[in-house]
Structures are given as structure tokens and as C-alpha cells.
Design an enzyme around this catalytic site. Structure first.
Site, PDB file in Angstrom:
ATOM      1  N   SER A 122     -58.603  49.550 -13.510  1.00  0.00           N
ATOM      2  CA  SER A 122     -57.275  50.121 -13.725  1.00  0.00           C
ATOM      3  C   SER A 122     -57.072  50.439 -15.205  1.00  0.00           C
ATOM      4  O   SER A 122     -57.685  49.816 -16.073  1.00  0.00           O
ATOM      5  CB  SER A 122     -56.196  49.120 -13.276  1.00  0.00           C
ATOM      6  OG  SER A 122     -54.908  49.536 -13.665  1.00  0.00           O
ATOM      7  N   TYR A 164     -52.520  40.782 -13.937  1.00  0.00           N
ATOM      8  CA  TYR A 164     -53.245  41.925 -13.381  1.00  0.00           C
ATOM      9  C   TYR A 164     -54.040  42.636 -14.476  1.00  0.00           C
ATOM     10  O   TYR A 164     -55.231  42.933 -14.298  1.00  0.00           O
ATOM     11  CB  TYR A 164     -52.260  42.889 -12.721  1.00  0.00           C
ATOM     12  CG  TYR A 164     -52.922  44.106 -12.136  1.00  0.00           C
ATOM     13  CD1 TYR A 164     -53.640  44.021 -10.950  1.00  0.00           C
ATOM     14  CD2 TYR A 164     -52.835  45.343 -12.768  1.00  0.00           C
ATOM     15  CE1 TYR A 164     -54.258  45.140 -10.402  1.00  0.00           C
ATOM     16  CE2 TYR A 164     -53.439  46.470 -12.230  1.00  0.00           C
ATOM     17  CZ  TYR A 164     -54.156  46.363 -11.050  1.00  0.00           C
ATOM     18  OH  TYR A 164     -54.766  47.474 -10.521  1.00  0.00           O
TER      19      TYR A 164
END
Length: 264
Positions: free
Chosen positions: A151, A164
């Protein structure tokens, strides 16, 4: 294009969203596919049907990639093929805490849960699948391909939570380590999407909030678009295809320029 005819692929977290899109696109190019899910068998079978419609042999496996047993179950499903040409480590989770300054928003268990799926999961799955990936190289002379779904959060330290972002940064580093260690039999790369119009974002907000978010992304990214799963999957297929046969240890941002900052 049927340039992947006869190749065998495992895509974790492929019942919905980006994982489903990657699985279907692999099937459309001739690959046989293992569809993996943790909760919704209905959605997994929908994904499998789309792959079968493209002519693929499909196996559907419920497995939690954060466990050794789950990773081994996925590898066992591919054992009948005798080899695995492609492994896509796509399964991922988050804990939503967008105010990164609020250190009380996340606890120890939040970090451990996110790391278990996003970092340990890809490692365990690759560990279990390694003999099959090596077998593919031995059979074909072509390096097997591993692709990690990372990501922009792991590059820029942004996103749904500190946990995250940190997990995706760790996944990027692991991509480098394993690309070096597993060559020449296995290539290891990662894609780093920005916004993707999937349930990942929809589940975190109501419909009006999601529509506002999508419009805001399209207005502020340099390419003035909000990416969908197919947009990211097309880039993913580059790494999995022979076009990337000399590419390993790379992380690619696929974010419509989001990492560059707001559009002018």
C-alpha cells in the site's frame, strides 16, 4: 491474451475486491486459480464462477493465512498440480484509526492482529508454497512469481491507521529480503495501491461518506481519477507475467499519482 495458459496461481483474499479482480484477470489469460477466502463462501464462489467462465480450473479454499495451518491448507490445494507458477499475497486487514496522533486509538492486540495477517501471513504462505514455486522453476526454467499487495501507506506512513501503515512498510522490506534470498527460482515484488474503490473503504463509512471520499480522491490526485480494482489488477499482472521476467525486489506505487501530493 492467453499468455498464461496452463499456469497455476494462488491468490489469497480473492473472494472480493482487488483479489477477485486479479484472480479473474489471471483466469482470462489462461491460468488456473485457487480462490481463497476467510468468511464468505458465497462471495468466494461468485469469484470462482467468474474464473470458471474464463475457462480456468478453480479451487476454492477457506483458510486463514495468519496461521500455519491455513497457509499449509492453501499449499495443499495446489499440490495436485505439482507446481505453483504464481502466488499473490493479497489478503489483508486494518484497524481504522485515521488520527495517527491519537495513540490511545490502538492497542497491542490491534497491532498483533494486523501484523499477523499483513506480514506474517505472506511469510507463512510463501513458506508453505515454496516447494511448489521451486518446482515450477524446475519444470519450466522460468522463475516463479510472488506478488505482495502492499500500500501507499507503507511508503508514505499514511492511511487507515499507524498499525496498517507500519505493517505495509514491513511487507515492503520483506519483499526486498525474500527477492534476494529466493532468486533465481522465485521473483518477489510488491504493488502499493493508493485509494481503491472497494468494500475496504465502503465498510469504513456510510454511502454518502464514501461518495464524498471518492470524489475528493478524483479531484486531488494528479491524474484526476479514483482507481478501481481492475486498474490496480492490470498493473499487478505485469509483475506476474513474462514481461517482468527480469524484475524482482521492486515495489510499484499504483495510485494515480497520490504520492506526489495534491493536484494543481
Amino acid at each position: 491474451m492467453t499468455d498464461m495458459q496452463g499456469r497455476k496461481a494462488l491468490v489469497t483474499g480473492s473472494a472480493t475486491g482487488l483479489g477477485r479482480s486479479m484472480a479473474v484477470k489471471l483466469a482470462e489469460r489462461g491460468a488456473d486459480v485457487i480462490v481463497n477466502y476467510t468468511r464468505s463462501s458465497t462471495e468466494a464462489e461468485e469469484a470462482a464462477d467468474l474464473c470458471r467462465a474464463a475457462g480456468a480450473e478453480v479451487k476454492v479454499v477457506q483458510a486463514d493465512v495468519s496461521t500455519t495451518e491455513g497457509a499449509r491448507a492453501l499449499a495443499a490445494a495446489a499440490q495436485g498440480w505439482g507446481r505453483l507458477d504464481m502466488l499473490v499475497n493479497n489478503a489483508g486487514i486494518t484497524r481504522h484509526a485515521r488520527d495517527h496522533a491519537d495513540l490511545d486509538a490502538l492497542g497491542r492486540d490491534d497491532f498483533l492482529d494486523v501484523y499477523a495477517v499483513n506480514v506474517v501471513g505472506p511469510y507463512l504462505t510463501l513458506q508453505a508454497a515454496k516447494p511448489l514455486l521451486v518446482a515450477a522453476h524446475a519444470d519450466t526454467g522460468r522463475a516463479a512469481s510472488v506478488l505482495n499487495t502492499s500500500s501507499i501507506a507503507g511508503v508514505k506512513g499514511v492511511g487507515s491507521s499507524v498499525a496498517y501503515a507500519a505493517s505495509k512498510g514491513a511487507l515492503n522490506t520483506m519483499t526486498l529480503s525474500l527477492a534476494r534470498a529466493l532468486a533465481p527460482a522465485i521473483r518477489v515484488n510488491a504493488i502499493c495501491p493508493g485509494f481503491i474503490g472497494t468494500r475496504w473503504f465502503r465498510d469504513a463509512m456510510d454511502e454518502a461518506g464514501y461518495a464524498e471520499k471518492e470524489a475528493q480522491v478524483a479531484a486531488t490526485t494528479p491524474l484526476h481519477v479514483a482507481s478501481g480494482p481492475d486498474d490496480i489488477a492490470d498493473a499487478a499482472l505485469f509483475f506476474l507475467s513474462d514481461a517482468a521476467r527480469h524484475v524482482t525486489g521492486e515495489t510499484l506505487l499504483v495510485d494515480a499519482g497520490m504520492h506526489l501530493g495534491r493536484a494543481r
